[in-house]
Every structure is written in C-alpha cells, then in structure tokens.
Design a protein around this motif. Structure first.
Motif: not given
Length: 473
Positions: A137-141
């Motif tokens: 999630l963090v990486a996608t953001a």
C-alpha cells in the motif's frame, strides 16, 4: 516541514531492544519518490481512508487497487485510520453495551471494536491484512506521487495493550490507584495514559519511529492531540523528523501545537459554521468574523484542514446529506476555495448518503457519480492553479464586497499572477448580486466559457448557488 538542529534518536535500551519481526516483501519503489516537503502541501488534497469500511473485504489490498484512481481527484496525502490490533477487553458494542455483555456468540462477533482502542502500537490488525500488504500500500502510494500518514492514538490505549501489564506506571490512576479511562469522556474501552511519566515519552516516540523506519510512512495524524502535552509532541517530533521529513496533522485547533510539532490542524470551528450556513442558522457575517480571528490568531504558515465530513461527523452527527442537504455541493466547493487543505473521507467521493457503522463492519458505495466528477474538477483547479495554494506559502485571501454581504460570500485568491474568484449565495432565496472587484475577462472554472465583466456586473444566483471563476491574463 519544521526545521530542527537534531541529534540522533535516543531512546532507552529497554524499548530499543524490543525488536519486531516484519514480513519481507519485494516492492519496487520508483526513483521519483522523495520525502514530503513544504512545497508538496501547497496544492495538496488529503484523503481519509477507512480501510475496514472501504470495501466488502475491508483489507489493505482492496484499497491499494484504487490508489491510482485517487490521482484523478488530486489526492496527495492518504491518511489511514488506525491500522493496529483492537483490544477485546471492554470492547464496545453500542451505547453503554459491552461486547462481553452479549450472550449470543454470533451477535457478539458483529462488533469489531473502536479503531482507537489500540492493543499494540507496533503490530497490524490482521483483519486488514499482512505486513506485506501494508508495505505494498505504502509503495503504491509512493509510486503514484502520494504520501501515507498513520492515525496515531497517543492519549490512551485499549485495555489489552501490552503496556497494561509491562508498564502499568504509564497509565493514569484514580483515587483508588486503579487505571481509568480518559476523564470526562465515555471512552470506557480505553485506558488513559499519564504523560507525567517521562519514560512514556521515550516509549511512545520509539513506537512512532518504528513505522517511519520499517514502513517508510510519511507522517502522522494525531488523535485528540490537545489532550496530550504539547511538550511531548515537540519532543517526539524533533526526534522523528531526524529520520526524514514528516507531515504532522493534529486533531486540534490548539494554536501552540503549530509552533514546533505540527504542520496542520483541524478546522473544527469553521466546519461547524459551515454546517450552520448550510442549515440557514447563521449569516455570512459569522464566517467573516471567524476568518478575521484566524488571521490574527494563527501564523501565516499554519495550515487548517477543511472538511464537510470525516469519520466522526459521518458516524455520529450525520451524513453530508443529513447535515447539509441540497447545499452540500456549494459547501464542498467552499472547502476547496478557502485557505487550507481540503479533506475527502472514504465514500464521500461516491455520493455516500448514509452513516457508516462505527463498531461493526459496513461498506461504502463504489459508483462514480456527480460528486466524483465535481471533485475531479475541483481537484484539478486546486492542484494546478497557484491561486488556491493553501500551505505554508498560501495564496492571498481577500473578502470582496457585494450588494448583500449577509447572504453572499465572495472572495478572491491570488498568487504568482493567478486569480480565482468564488461567489456563493448562502441563502434560501434567489439573488442578483454585484461583486466589487470581479472584473476583466473571466472563465467559469467548472462550466467553461469566458465573459468580460465590468465593475457592477450582476450575477444571478439560485438559492445556495455558487460560481468559480478564473481571471484570464
């Protein structure tokens, strides 16, 4: 971000040696990612993600799928409601009823507890997914040019929190020496923390730093920040910012929080006045007085978050439709036009017209309609027009005189040669109004088309109607 001359993060060994195992996931992070900076806040829109209710599954992965399309709305910051395990002891069901008081096991399973009754600050609620899921999630953001901040509950913990047994001196005691819930509240599912104990400061700061170093989160939204000593926030923030620049949001309007620790606070008073305006309970004069007070009481680089809904307002005080009715669109535009950063709450973008359950599983609608299309236009204007900058170097704000200042709200925002006008009829009657200073070749920012205005040209506005104009150079 706040600037400091800092040393290394120094924490007592008793906390630093408690290493946590983290599931490893291989995620490529683009080279374009860089820590959040002040300039990122100027045209930012913040999105509050209620992961439990965002999808039928209620998982990180289901939300992560939709992160790329949040770019359509201009979202820059994603605020995740608490993602930690939730305490079972004293878990609330509804009203004063506790889950443990419910006899039927199936009925008991419905109640998942309050996100804000944290059982462990350094673990993930398994209902939401795994460590690897959160990392994605963090990486996608980050891959999509967005930043992720965590909802941090520093004022209290759940009754199952590991500190209850390990560090009982971290907690406030009543006259009988017993741990107690926060005084003056009905938060009986939580235990109040005692910030007179300086060891708590180290432990709390270390827990926050864990998410920065292990998961590369970009800051924190701090729950009831005014109930925690400002000195603690200054202490924690100084050490956290030593790891990388972070964005700090306080659920508070307390002014001294902005001096060192926080970049942005809640526009609570403004929100309540917006409700009153939408309901016809007050006049524009009250808003003008509020803006005048803000100009005197806050520093120029203080930021307030503007909203017409959030998780508290939706669940406890009513949906946007309940509170604002037909005026909702005007107030949504209002929140983008005034100084500050606009907030989108999960479901708001999909025309959600009901209250989400707070202690039980629920889900938001996922059909794009009128609000999505309006948010796309407002978002593009906010992101691309410097006249709507609302960060530490915000665009100017000028209240324009009209032929009916009790009912018509007209403002001009300017920066770097760009100009935006917002004119709204905040009454239940159709009005024809002249706006002083609204002149030149102007473009309707939402409808398109240009027209030459001269001083004294009148605008015809339906009840609670509004217009947004940009001035052509």
């Amino acid at each position: 971000m706040k600037k400091y001359i800092l040393g290394l993060l120094v924490l007592t060994a008793v906390f630093a040696c408690k290493n946590e195992e983290k599931e490893v996931v291989d995620v490529a992070i683009t080279e374009e990612y860089s820590p959040i900076q002040d300039q990122d806040l100027e045209n930012a829109i913040i999105y509050e993600a209620n992961i439990r209710q965002y999808s039928p599954e209620g998982t990180f992965n289901e939300f992560t799928k939709d992160i790329p399309q949040l770019k359509e709305l201009g979202v820059k910051v994603i605020w995740l409601m608490p993602i930690f395990p939730i305490s079972e002891k004293n878990r609330k069901a509804e009203g004063d009823l506790l889950v443990e008081d419910i006899k039927d096991p199936k009925e008991r399973e419905k109640y998942l507890g309050s996100y804000y009754a944290v059982a462990d600050y350094k673990k993930i609620n398994p209902d939401l997914g795994t460590s690897a899921d959160f990392t994605r999630l963090v990486a996608t953001a980050h891959d999509n040019g967005m930043y992720v901040i965590l909802d941090w509950v520093a004022n209290h913990t759940g009754w199952d929190h590991v500190w209850i047994k390990e560090y009982p001196d971290f907690y406030t005691k009543d006259e009988n020496g017993e741990m107690m819930h926060p005084a003056g509240t009905d938060w009986t599912d939580t235990a109040d923390l005692n910030y007179e104990n300086r060891d708590l400061w180290d432990a709390m700061t270390y827990a926050m730093s864990f998410w920065v170093t292990e998961y590369q989160v970009d800051g924190f939204r701090c729950d009831v920040a005014h109930e925690v000593p400002t000195e603690f926030w200054n202490f924690a923030n100084a050490q956290l910012q030593d790891q990388k620049p972070l964005f700090m949001l306080a659920e508070s309007e307390k002014k001294d929080l902005f001096k060192e620790a926080f970049d942005m606070g809640y526009n609570w008073e403004g929100h309540h006045i917006m409700n009153e305006l939408a309901q016809g309970k007050t006049s524009v004069e009250k808003w003008d007085a509020y803006m005048d007070r803000n100009a005197k009481n806050y520093e120029k680089d203080d930021i307030l978050m503007n909203f017409i809904t959030n998780h508290d307002e939706n669940s406890w005080n009513g949906s946007v439709k309940e509170r604002m009715g037909a005026t909702a669109e005007t107030m949504l535009a209002f929140s983008y036009m005034i100084p500050g950063m606009p907030l989108i709450y999960s479901g708001q973008e999909y025309d959600m017209d009901y209250r989400l359950k707070f202690f039980e599983k629920d889900t938001i609608p996922k059909t794009k309609g009128k609000t999505w299309e309006l948010m796309k236009k407002l978002g593009a204007l906010k992101v691309n027009n410097p006249a709507l900058n609302g960060g530490k170097n915000a665009a100017s704000y000028t209240r324009l005189k009209t032929s009916d200042d009790n009912s018509v709200y007209a403002i001009k925002r300017e920066k770097d040669g760009a100009t935006v006008f917002y004119v709204a009829n905040l009454s239940n009657e159709r009005l024809s109004t002249a706006v002083q200073g609204l002149k030149g070749k102007i473009t309707d920012a939402l409808r398109g088309g240009s027209v030459n205005f001269t001083e004294g040209t009148s605008l015809d506005l339906p009840p609670y109607g509004y217009r947004i104009f940009t001035l052509e150079k």
